[in-house]
Design an enzyme around this catalytic site. Structure first.
Site, PDB file in Angstrom:
ATOM      1  N   SER A   1       9.271 -28.963  42.150  1.00 45.29           N
ATOM      2  CA  SER A   1       9.207 -27.510  42.322  1.00 45.29           C
ATOM      3  C   SER A   1       7.878 -27.001  42.851  1.00 45.29           C
ATOM      4  CB  SER A   1       9.540 -26.805  41.005  1.00 45.29           C
ATOM      5  OG  SER A   1      10.915 -26.908  40.734  1.00 45.29           O
TER       6      SER A   1
ATOM      7  N   LYS B   1       8.217 -25.352  46.115  1.00 42.40           N
ATOM      8  CA  LYS B   1       8.668 -23.963  46.239  1.00 42.40           C
ATOM      9  C   LYS B   1       7.569 -23.046  46.780  1.00 42.40           C
ATOM     10  CE  LYS B   1      11.948 -24.595  42.428  1.00 42.40           C
ATOM     11  NZ  LYS B   1      12.253 -24.293  41.022  1.00 42.40           N
TER      12      LYS B   1
ATOM     13  N   TYR C   1      17.547 -28.237  49.916  1.00 38.12           N
ATOM     14  CA  TYR C   1      16.721 -27.988  48.737  1.00 38.12           C
ATOM     15  C   TYR C   1      16.339 -29.287  48.029  1.00 38.12           C
ATOM     16  CZ  TYR C   1      15.528 -26.413  44.008  1.00 38.12           C
ATOM     17  OH  TYR C   1      14.890 -26.222  42.804  1.00 38.12           O
TER      18      TYR C   1
ATOM     19  N   TYR D   1       7.514 -21.137  34.964  1.00 42.05           N
ATOM     20  CA  TYR D   1       8.770 -20.755  34.313  1.00 42.05           C
ATOM     21  C   TYR D   1       8.513 -19.947  33.046  1.00 42.05           C
ATOM     22  CZ  TYR D   1       9.867 -24.591  37.435  1.00 42.05           C
ATOM     23  OH  TYR D   1       9.933 -25.419  38.516  1.00 42.05           O
TER      24      TYR D   1
ATOM     25  N   VAL E   1       8.833 -30.672  37.892  1.00 40.11           N
ATOM     26  CA  VAL E   1       9.273 -31.593  36.851  1.00 40.11           C
ATOM     27  C   VAL E   1       8.934 -33.048  37.170  1.00 40.11           C
ATOM     28  CG1 VAL E   1      11.100 -30.083  35.994  1.00 40.11           C
ATOM     29  CG2 VAL E   1      11.622 -31.775  37.789  1.00 40.11           C
TER      30      VAL E   1
END
Length: 305
Positions: free
Chosen positions: A61, A64, A188, A236, A254
């Site tokens: 992530s 992103k 993705y 998060y 992660v």
């Protein structure tokens, strides 16, 4: 700085609790949790590292951040019609808010929001072309053409990404998915499988350092906005805790990586595969807290280092 990073790596290596690797992605479950690396790329061009800073890992992530930069470069502020800018307060793959808020993800760093940004930069391209653009951006930021996508990790994510497929189908049902679920999910999962070392990631993060002599891949205003979202949403439902303990914009993955930015000063990358209860690197978070305490680098106070 070198002495500090060496000290941080030594403390991390001797920690009795290194967290738990992400077992729901089979390729990530194979990673040795004993590894730890850290690298700092400063605004004056110096690079310092310690531990396993040259070992490549799946950035997951953290990608992103680069996807968001691409999406904003493509459609600008129109992106915010499709995705919000607020912390979620829930896990990164939760579907609850998506249903409550009519298919508009809370921010671009939870999985649903990242699917929207991927759909945005994918628009008008084939997945291969879009991923080529992503890799060109990352390679340009890091000044390193060897950065690549780990195909085994990508296949592993596609095979087990049932929750992400659910999120994508829900987005599509609400009219917030344009390129098609399979096309977006394939792109993705390959985006998340970009493989980098701490050194490469720290160098790639320099485009967010906010100095005129840093890589000029995005505008000054856009850099500030991306950093703001990293501060409020980058970890998060652990974003508030990271801001409290570290005080720097950061984005986790992660795979155990964290990219943190000390605006005007440096880009910092840390990696340890074991995760805490939020899905963020346990030792990486602790290392960044120690780093911030020792340097005094924080967006909330003057530096002491």
């Amino acid at each position: 700085m070198q002495d500090l990073l060496t000290e941080i790596a030594e403390v991390a290596k001797t920690s009795p609790d290194k967290g738990q690797v992400a077992t729901y992605i089979p390729e990530l479950a194979k990673i040795d949790p004993e590894q730890f690396g850290i690298c700092v790329a400063t605004s004056d061009g110096n690079v310092y590292s310690a531990g396993d800073a040259e070992t490549p890992f799946s950035i997951q992530s953290v990608s992103k951040v680069f996807a968001l930069a691409l999406a904003l470069g493509k459609v600008g502020d129109q992106l915010w019609r499709r995705v919000g800018r607020e912390p979620s307060g829930l896990s990164f793959d939760s579907i609850l808010l998506l249903e409550r808020e009519n298919g508009v993800p809370r921010n671009p760093f939870i999985n649903a929001g990242a699917l929207v940004t991927t759909d945005t930069y994918l628009s008008g391209y084939s997945p291969k072309e879009a991923l080529g653009e992503l890799l060109r951006f990352v390679r340009s930021a890091a000044d390193d053409d060897s950065i690549h996508i780990n195909e085994a990790v990508a296949r592993s994510e596609i095979a087990t990404g049932h929750r992400n497929f659910s999120l994508a189908h829900y987005l599509a049902s609400c009219g917030n998915m344009n390129a098609g679920v399979d096309k977006v999910l394939g792109t993705y999962c390959h985006q998340c499988a970009v493989e980098m070392s701490c050194r490469q990631l720290a160098l790639a993060g320099r485009f967010l350092v906010e100095r005129d002599d840093m890589p000029g891949l995005v505008s000054k205003e856009r850099r500030r906005r991306i950093n703001a979202l990293m501060m409020t949403c980058g970890h998060y439902d652990g974003s508030g805790d990271f801001a409290f303990r570290v005080g720097l914009p950061g984005k986790s993955g992660v795979g155990g990586g964290i990219l943190a930015i000390a605006p005007g000063r440096a880009s910092i990358a840390v990696w340890s595969p074991g995760l805490n209860q939020y899905g963020n690197s346990k030792l990486g978070t602790e290392a960044m807290e120690m780093f911030a305490q020792k340097t005094g680098w924080s967006v909330f106070g003057a530096p002491q280092f």
